[in-house]
Design a protein around this motif. Sequence first.
Motif, PDB file in Angstrom:
ATOM      1  N   GLU A   1      39.626  74.926  37.934  1.00 40.35           N
ATOM      2  CA  GLU A   1      39.691  75.871  39.052  1.00 40.35           C
ATOM      3  C   GLU A   1      38.470  75.724  39.955  1.00 40.35           C
ATOM      4  N   GLU A   2      37.291  75.550  39.364  1.00 38.41           N
ATOM      5  CA  GLU A   2      36.072  75.397  40.165  1.00 38.41           C
ATOM      6  C   GLU A   2      36.082  74.079  40.935  1.00 38.41           C
ATOM      7  N   ALA A   3      36.620  73.026  40.329  1.00 38.57           N
ATOM      8  CA  ALA A   3      36.701  71.738  41.022  1.00 38.57           C
ATOM      9  C   ALA A   3      37.632  71.820  42.224  1.00 38.57           C
ATOM     10  N   LEU A   4      38.766  72.502  42.072  1.00 37.55           N
ATOM     11  CA  LEU A   4      39.691  72.669  43.193  1.00 37.55           C
ATOM     12  C   LEU A   4      39.101  73.574  44.267  1.00 37.55           C
ATOM     13  N   ALA A   5      38.280  74.530  43.860  1.00 39.84           N
ATOM     14  CA  ALA A   5      37.655  75.427  44.836  1.00 39.84           C
ATOM     15  C   ALA A   5      36.667  74.684  45.730  1.00 39.84           C
ATOM     16  N   LEU A   6      36.147  73.551  45.264  1.00 43.30           N
ATOM     17  CA  LEU A   6      35.219  72.770  46.078  1.00 43.30           C
ATOM     18  C   LEU A   6      35.889  72.210  47.327  1.00 43.30           C
TER      19      LEU A   6
ATOM     20  N   LEU B   1      40.640  75.023  47.654  1.00 41.98           N
ATOM     21  CA  LEU B   1      41.929  75.320  47.032  1.00 41.98           C
ATOM     22  C   LEU B   1      41.747  76.484  46.062  1.00 41.98           C
ATOM     23  N   ASP B   2      42.482  77.560  46.306  1.00 44.35           N
ATOM     24  CA  ASP B   2      42.402  78.738  45.456  1.00 44.35           C
ATOM     25  C   ASP B   2      43.743  78.988  44.778  1.00 44.35           C
ATOM     26  N   SER B   3      43.692  79.620  43.625  1.00 48.70           N
ATOM     27  CA  SER B   3      44.905  79.950  42.889  1.00 48.70           C
ATOM     28  C   SER B   3      45.726  80.986  43.652  1.00 48.70           C
TER      29      SER B   3
ATOM     30  N   GLY C   1      50.015  77.895  40.879  1.00 47.71           N
ATOM     31  CA  GLY C   1      50.015  77.300  42.214  1.00 47.71           C
ATOM     32  C   GLY C   1      48.652  77.418  42.866  1.00 47.71           C
ATOM     33  N   PHE C   2      48.434  76.593  43.905  1.00 48.74           N
ATOM     34  CA  PHE C   2      47.156  76.583  44.604  1.00 48.74           C
ATOM     35  C   PHE C   2      47.419  76.438  46.101  1.00 48.74           C
TER      36      PHE C   2
ATOM     37  N   THR D   1      51.556  76.914  51.341  1.00 49.27           N
ATOM     38  CA  THR D   1      50.999  76.724  50.009  1.00 49.27           C
ATOM     39  C   THR D   1      51.001  75.235  49.684  1.00 49.27           C
ATOM     40  N   ALA D   2      49.843  74.707  49.327  1.00 45.83           N
ATOM     41  CA  ALA D   2      49.741  73.268  49.041  1.00 45.83           C
ATOM     42  C   ALA D   2      50.525  72.896  47.796  1.00 45.83           C
ATOM     43  N   ILE D   3      50.369  73.674  46.728  1.00 46.03           N
ATOM     44  CA  ILE D   3      51.063  73.415  45.466  1.00 46.03           C
ATOM     45  C   ILE D   3      51.695  74.729  45.009  1.00 46.03           C
ATOM     46  N   PRO D   4      52.980  74.936  45.264  1.00 50.10           N
ATOM     47  CA  PRO D   4      53.607  76.198  44.849  1.00 50.10           C
ATOM     48  C   PRO D   4      53.597  76.340  43.325  1.00 50.10           C
ATOM     49  N   ALA D   5      53.487  77.572  42.874  1.00 51.75           N
ATOM     50  CA  ALA D   5      53.542  77.838  41.440  1.00 51.75           C
ATOM     51  C   ALA D   5      54.968  77.648  40.935  1.00 51.75           C
ATOM     52  N   GLN D   6      55.102  77.025  39.770  1.00 50.96           N
ATOM     53  CA  GLN D   6      56.408  76.864  39.144  1.00 50.96           C
ATOM     54  C   GLN D   6      56.619  78.033  38.186  1.00 50.96           C
ATOM     55  N   VAL D   7      57.682  78.804  38.441  1.00 50.92           N
ATOM     56  CA  VAL D   7      57.912  80.020  37.659  1.00 50.92           C
ATOM     57  C   VAL D   7      59.379  80.126  37.248  1.00 50.92           C
TER      58      VAL D   7
END
Length: 213
Positions: free
Chosen positions: A98-103, A106-108, A146-147, A155-161
């Motif tokens: 999560e921290e790497a994507l935040a760089l 990209l947030d959850s 998702g992020f 949304t760049a990467i939609p959450a799969q639910v």
Amino acid sequence: MAQIEEERIDAGRGSESIADLAEQIRRFHERTERHEQIIRQMQERITELQGDQVQALLKPALVRFAGLHAQASDAEAEAIERGEHAARDLAFFRTAIEEALALIDLDSVAAAVGIPFDPARHHATAVVATPARELDQTVQRVIRQGFAYTDATRTAIPAQVVIFRYEAADDEAQIVEPTATEVAIDEASPAVQDETADALQTPASGASEGEEQ
């Protein structure tokens, strides 16, 4: 007097020239401002296109990171259920992702069980029927988080639910409402109910006697 009149005329002409010059300067500033606005819009569009290209190039890697995040989350939940110490290491790994994507901003999207399904942020991979109407169109399970980029419209990467869908139970679907006559009979006194029952049976008795004759 003639000289004074000529000087006044020259002064008037000078004032008109100054007014014309001021008007030309005003128009020049307007044209310059319009050109600068067009240039800013072009620069913003170029930046947007460049960002889209970068996102398109990074998306396969980002999807892979999202998959690792989902695996770490599932493994962490299983380790917690079994009481294993590995849960702490898995939680650290999940947080590191999560921290790497935040760089890269990209947030959850914070998909979670029980929240309403959002087509803009969630992608439904399966549907589970439920007799509970209040659970309709809510998240039953998060398969992959998702992020989304900060302040992005998409949304760049939609959450799969997996989501719930309300379906009436069989006994509820087969309920037959009583007729007005049946309601009136039920609400009447026992004596009236007996008389009504006899009256309903009389035509049938008469018909059977006619058939015997």
